[in-house]
Design a protein around this motif. Structure first.
Motif, PDB file in Angstrom:
ATOM      1  N   LEU A  13      46.178  41.429  29.990  1.00 49.78           N
ATOM      2  CA  LEU A  13      45.327  40.670  30.909  1.00 49.78           C
ATOM      3  C   LEU A  13      46.060  40.151  32.135  1.00 49.78           C
ATOM      4  O   LEU A  13      45.536  40.211  33.245  1.00 49.78           O
ATOM      5  N   THR A  14      47.262  39.638  31.957  1.00 47.05           N
ATOM      6  CA  THR A  14      47.965  39.081  33.122  1.00 47.05           C
ATOM      7  C   THR A  14      48.493  40.184  34.038  1.00 47.05           C
ATOM      8  O   THR A  14      48.783  39.916  35.201  1.00 47.05           O
ATOM      9  N   THR A  15      48.589  41.408  33.547  1.00 47.77           N
ATOM     10  CA  THR A  15      48.929  42.541  34.404  1.00 47.77           C
ATOM     11  C   THR A  15      47.690  42.993  35.168  1.00 47.77           C
ATOM     12  O   THR A  15      47.750  43.273  36.369  1.00 47.77           O
ATOM     13  N   LEU A  16      46.554  43.056  34.473  1.00 49.19           N
ATOM     14  CA  LEU A  16      45.308  43.479  35.100  1.00 49.19           C
ATOM     15  C   LEU A  16      44.804  42.450  36.109  1.00 49.19           C
ATOM     16  O   LEU A  16      44.245  42.810  37.144  1.00 49.19           O
ATOM     17  N   VAL A  54      44.288  47.741  39.306  1.00 50.90           N
ATOM     18  CA  VAL A  54      44.648  46.326  39.426  1.00 50.90           C
ATOM     19  C   VAL A  54      44.451  45.869  40.871  1.00 50.90           C
ATOM     20  O   VAL A  54      43.881  44.812  41.126  1.00 50.90           O
ATOM     21  N   ALA A  55      44.903  46.674  41.804  1.00 47.82           N
ATOM     22  CA  ALA A  55      44.681  46.374  43.225  1.00 47.82           C
ATOM     23  C   ALA A  55      43.378  47.042  43.659  1.00 47.82           C
ATOM     24  O   ALA A  55      43.052  48.139  43.202  1.00 47.82           O
ATOM     25  N   ILE A  65      36.494  50.608  37.524  1.00 50.21           N
ATOM     26  CA  ILE A  65      36.527  49.748  36.343  1.00 50.21           C
ATOM     27  C   ILE A  65      37.967  49.317  36.083  1.00 50.21           C
ATOM     28  O   ILE A  65      38.869  50.150  36.048  1.00 50.21           O
ATOM     29  N   ILE A  66      38.151  48.018  35.893  1.00 51.18           N
ATOM     30  CA  ILE A  66      39.475  47.496  35.566  1.00 51.18           C
ATOM     31  C   ILE A  66      39.590  47.344  34.052  1.00 51.18           C
ATOM     32  O   ILE A  66      40.589  47.716  33.453  1.00 51.18           O
ATOM     33  N   LEU A  67      38.559  46.788  33.434  1.00 50.42           N
ATOM     34  CA  LEU A  67      38.550  46.530  32.000  1.00 50.42           C
ATOM     35  C   LEU A  67      37.140  46.740  31.493  1.00 50.42           C
ATOM     36  O   LEU A  67      36.169  46.349  32.157  1.00 50.42           O
TER      37      LEU A  67
END
Length: 165
Positions: A13-16, A54-55, A65-67
């Protein structure tokens, strides 16, 4: 687009979402675990994430889609239901949480592509990512508690009845 799959506890999560505080990351994990718990006794949920999103990739002809989690239900008669919970980029570079129930309807219009119920929450201002994700997760959990019958969802959306194959 390379999607990575894994359990909710594997999601980086903290990377995404690099701007998440530890408390916000835990809030997202808690909501994801709630979705997993609603599916107890079923196949283990496989969450998907895309590190290359992410960016903000700029406006795309598709939704970056990120997640996400995509729960697909197949019935004996060839019916399909799809329950979605996703964090995506909008065309304007904002994060949004999308949740939807899609029914495979065999009608001539939008064949297999009807969002029966959907929710989109754009993150910003008073809507934080953890709050939007929690709301989307709660909606998904509610849908998963409803009948997993395409005819039920067709009726709810006033779609034509299923045609025999």
């Amino acid at each position: 687009m390379a999607m990575v799959r894994g359990a909710c506890d594997d999601i980086p999560l903290t990377t995404l979402f690099p701007r998440l505080s530890p408390a916000d990351a835990e809030s997202l994990k808690h909501a994801a675990r709630g979705v997993d718990a609603a599916r107890a006794g079923e196949d283990k949920a496989e969450w998907e994430w895309a590190l290359d999103h992410v960016a903000f990739p700029g406006p795309q002809p598709w939704t970056p889609i990120i997640l996400g989690l995509d729960v697909i239900e197949h019935a004996d008669r060839g019916d399909q239901l799809e329950f979605l919970l996703q964090v995506v980029w909008t065309d304007l570079g904002q994060l949004a949480v999308d949740a939807a129930v899609n029914v495979a309807c065999w009608c001539d219009t939008d064949h297999a592509g009807h969002d029966v119920d959907a929710l989109t929450l754009v993150v910003g201002g008073e809507t934080s990512l953890p709050r939007a994700f929690q709301t989307g997760a709660e909606r998904l959990i509610g849908w998963l508690a409803d009948p997993r019958d395409a005819d039920y969802w067709r009726s709810r959306a006033v779609l034509p009845p299923r045609q025999p194959c």
